[in-house]
Enzyme design. Structure first.
Site, PDB file in Angstrom:
ATOM      1  N   ASN A 139      69.841  86.881  62.265  1.00 21.75           N
ATOM      2  CA  ASN A 139      69.036  86.423  61.125  1.00 21.75           C
ATOM      3  C   ASN A 139      67.907  85.475  61.575  1.00 21.75           C
ATOM      4  OD1 ASN A 139      68.210  85.974  58.341  1.00 21.75           O
ATOM      5  ND2 ASN A 139      70.214  86.813  57.843  1.00 21.75           N
ATOM      6  N   ARG A 140      67.337  84.728  60.626  1.00 22.70           N
ATOM      7  CA  ARG A 140      66.057  84.058  60.893  1.00 22.70           C
ATOM      8  C   ARG A 140      66.186  82.582  61.241  1.00 22.70           C
ATOM      9  NH1 ARG A 140      65.665  88.067  57.395  1.00 22.70           N
ATOM     10  NH2 ARG A 140      63.949  89.535  57.685  1.00 22.70           N
ATOM     11  N   HIS A 190      66.732  87.804  64.499  1.00 17.63           N
ATOM     12  CA  HIS A 190      67.704  88.539  65.321  1.00 17.63           C
ATOM     13  C   HIS A 190      67.535  88.364  66.833  1.00 17.63           C
ATOM     14  CE1 HIS A 190      69.276  90.102  61.705  1.00 17.63           C
ATOM     15  NE2 HIS A 190      68.565  91.195  61.578  1.00 17.63           N
ATOM     16  N   HIS A 234      75.013  95.000  63.481  1.00 16.45           N
ATOM     17  CA  HIS A 234      73.986  95.459  62.545  1.00 16.45           C
ATOM     18  C   HIS A 234      74.089  96.952  62.227  1.00 16.45           C
ATOM     19  CE1 HIS A 234      70.239  95.373  60.370  1.00 16.45           C
ATOM     20  NE2 HIS A 234      69.995  94.125  60.721  1.00 16.45           N
ATOM     21  N   GLU A 255      76.281  92.157  57.544  1.00 15.00           N
ATOM     22  CA  GLU A 255      76.197  91.399  58.798  1.00 15.00           C
ATOM     23  C   GLU A 255      76.920  90.076  58.583  1.00 15.00           C
ATOM     24  OE1 GLU A 255      71.801  91.354  59.644  1.00 15.00           O
ATOM     25  OE2 GLU A 255      71.890  92.802  58.014  1.00 15.00           O
TER      26      GLU A 255
HETATM   27  C1  GLA Z   1      68.291  92.086  58.602  1.00 14.77           C
HETATM   28  C2  GLA Z   1      67.281  91.285  57.909  1.00 14.77           C
HETATM   29  C3  GLA Z   1      66.327  92.165  57.203  1.00 14.77           C
HETATM   30  C4  GLA Z   1      65.710  93.151  58.161  1.00 14.77           C
HETATM   31  C5  GLA Z   1      66.776  93.908  58.887  1.00 14.77           C
HETATM   32  C6  GLA Z   1      66.183  94.799  59.927  1.00 14.77           C
HETATM   33  O1  GLA Z   1      69.190  92.596  57.749  1.00 14.77           O
HETATM   34  O2  GLA Z   1      67.832  90.344  57.010  1.00 14.77           O
HETATM   35  O3  GLA Z   1      65.350  91.422  56.569  1.00 14.77           O
HETATM   36  O4  GLA Z   1      64.921  92.456  59.076  1.00 14.77           O
HETATM   37  O5  GLA Z   1      67.704  93.045  59.455  1.00 14.77           O
HETATM   38  O6  GLA Z   1      65.131  95.546  59.432  1.00 14.77           O
END
Ligand code: GLA
Length: 388
Positions: free
Chosen positions: A122-123, A148, A222, A353
């Site tokens: 995630n971010r 990721h 994922h 996830e």
């Molecule tokens: C995760 C993110 C999404 C996207 C996918 C890959 O689930 O939360 O926003 O980036 O991966 O496309």
């Protein structure tokens, strides 16, 4: 002289006879080997070469078969699950994960199909964080944010693989050493992820890691599922044991607020089809891409249940993690064609996830994701399959 000549001819004949015998022998041996591969059955793990990377390193693919009709394929390139064949309520088998049947599909741009995600799933806002006064800047690969694990995350590296077997399970153990500074992260991180497929149809992910410097870590899986094997995900019934979710800004970074799902399109506490409130989520692109704050107290509690009504396939998720990102394939747009020639349109699959909350390194109120030297990171997630 003549005698010598005829001896020579005789010798040549014997030699060519021997060569023929040797060739036949080799042929028989190679047929025997091929047959050995063909007759692999329940309770086996088979390794084959999957393909070569541009740097000439070789990716392998492992086929794991349990005694209850499930076949799982995993490559050590990104630890990616490439295929998961599961029987439906009538015993008919389908592949229920999105992906490719050759390495080239995975080497080309694709949104983490089947992959292990790390070092931080995630971010992380603006790709920046601070530990003990030390400031770190990560590779930014999602606008200004990191997503990721960066440009070359754990989904794009070759893992060392070892298969294993027990009386009631088959598995693959993957190990990877992520060097200090890789994608901007501090510390040499030694990660081990094992996939175990049991005879009672559980797919167990066991993640562990140690580091020689304090580092954020958030490993996840994922895989994109479609329990019907094709079509969109809208008729899948989903239950998520979460009464809150983390509210995000327009770049999908949490604002810090944990909001009640009650009365919103995000409420899955009572099972409902994915499609029911999909448009009402109002996202751009449309769909769910949210971290749910799990109400569960540990691995024994059911976190997620998905039922596909036609096939009767059921997927249950159990985890010790505090959150799960429910992602409905919103960014899939028909530009990728996968296995069996299936075009991956928007909402072709869904991901669960299991994870710590996004941007935890910058959110003091979220549970910590910092692994310190001398500690061991260890988490487990189980996907359990059945049909009725
Ligand atoms: C995760 C993110 C999404 C996207 C996918 C890959 O689930 O939360 O926003 O980036 O991966 O496309």
């Amino acid at each position: 002289m003549i005698k010598h000549h005829s001896n020579h001819v005789q010798m040549k004949k014997i030699l060519s006879f021997q060569i023929v015998i040797l060739a036949i022998g080799l042929q028989v041996f190679s047929i025997a080997c091929t047959q050995q591969e063909v007759v692999q059955g329940p309770g086996t793990v088979t390794k084959k070469v999957f393909g070569k990377l541009p740097d000439s390193s070789v990716a392998d693919i492992y086929t794991l078969i349990n005694h209850s009709g499930i076949t799982l394929k995993v490559t050590n390139y990104g630890g990616r699950i490439t295929s998961l064949i599961v029987p439906d309520k009538n015993g008919k088998s389908d592949d229920i994960v999105l992906g490719f049947d050759s390495l080239s599909g995975y080497l080309a741009a694709n949104p983490y199909f089947g992959a292990i995600v790390g070092r931080y799933g995630n971010r992380i806002a603006k790709g920046k964080f601070e530990i003990d006064g030390n400031k770190y800047t990560l590779a930014q690969n999602n606008g200004v944010n990191q997503l990721h694990g960066g440009i070359k995350g754990f989904d794009k590296v070759i893992w060392k693989a070892e298969d294993f077997k027990s009386e009631k399970s088959v598995g693959v153990k993957l190990s990877y050493l992520s060097h200090d500074g890789e994608e901007g992260y501090p510390g040499n991180l030694s990660a081990v992820v094992s996939y175990t497929l049991t005879d009672d149809n559980q797919l167990i992910f066991d993640y562990s890691a140690t580091s020689d410097k304090a580092t954020p870590i958030n490993l996840t899986q994922h895989s994109y599922f479609n329990l019907a094997g094709k079509g969109d995900n809208k008729s899948h019934d989903v239950m998520i044991s979460a009464s809150k979710y983390t509210v995000v800004d327009s770049t999908l970074i949490p604002t810090g607020e944990l909001r009640d799902v009650k009365g919103t399109p995000f409420d899955f506490t009572v099972a409902k089809p994915i499609g029911k409130d999909l448009v009402a989520t109002g996202g751009n692109p449309i769909g769910y891409d949210h971290n749910y704050v799990l109400d569960t107290k540990g691995i024994k509690d059911l976190a997620v249940r998905v039922v596909e009504p036609l096939s009767g396939r059921i997927m249950e998720v159990y985890t010790d993690q505090p959150g799960v990102q429910f992602y409905t394939g919103n960014f899939l747009d028909g530009t990728i064609t996968g296995k069996y020639g299936i075009v991956y349109n928007q909402h072709s699959g869904f991901c669960f996830e299991t994870q710590h909350f996004p941007d935890s390194p910058n959110q003091p109120t979220f549970p910590s994701t910092i692994l310190k030297p001398g500690e061991t990171y260890h988490t487990t997630t189980i996907y359990k399959f059945s049909a009725k």
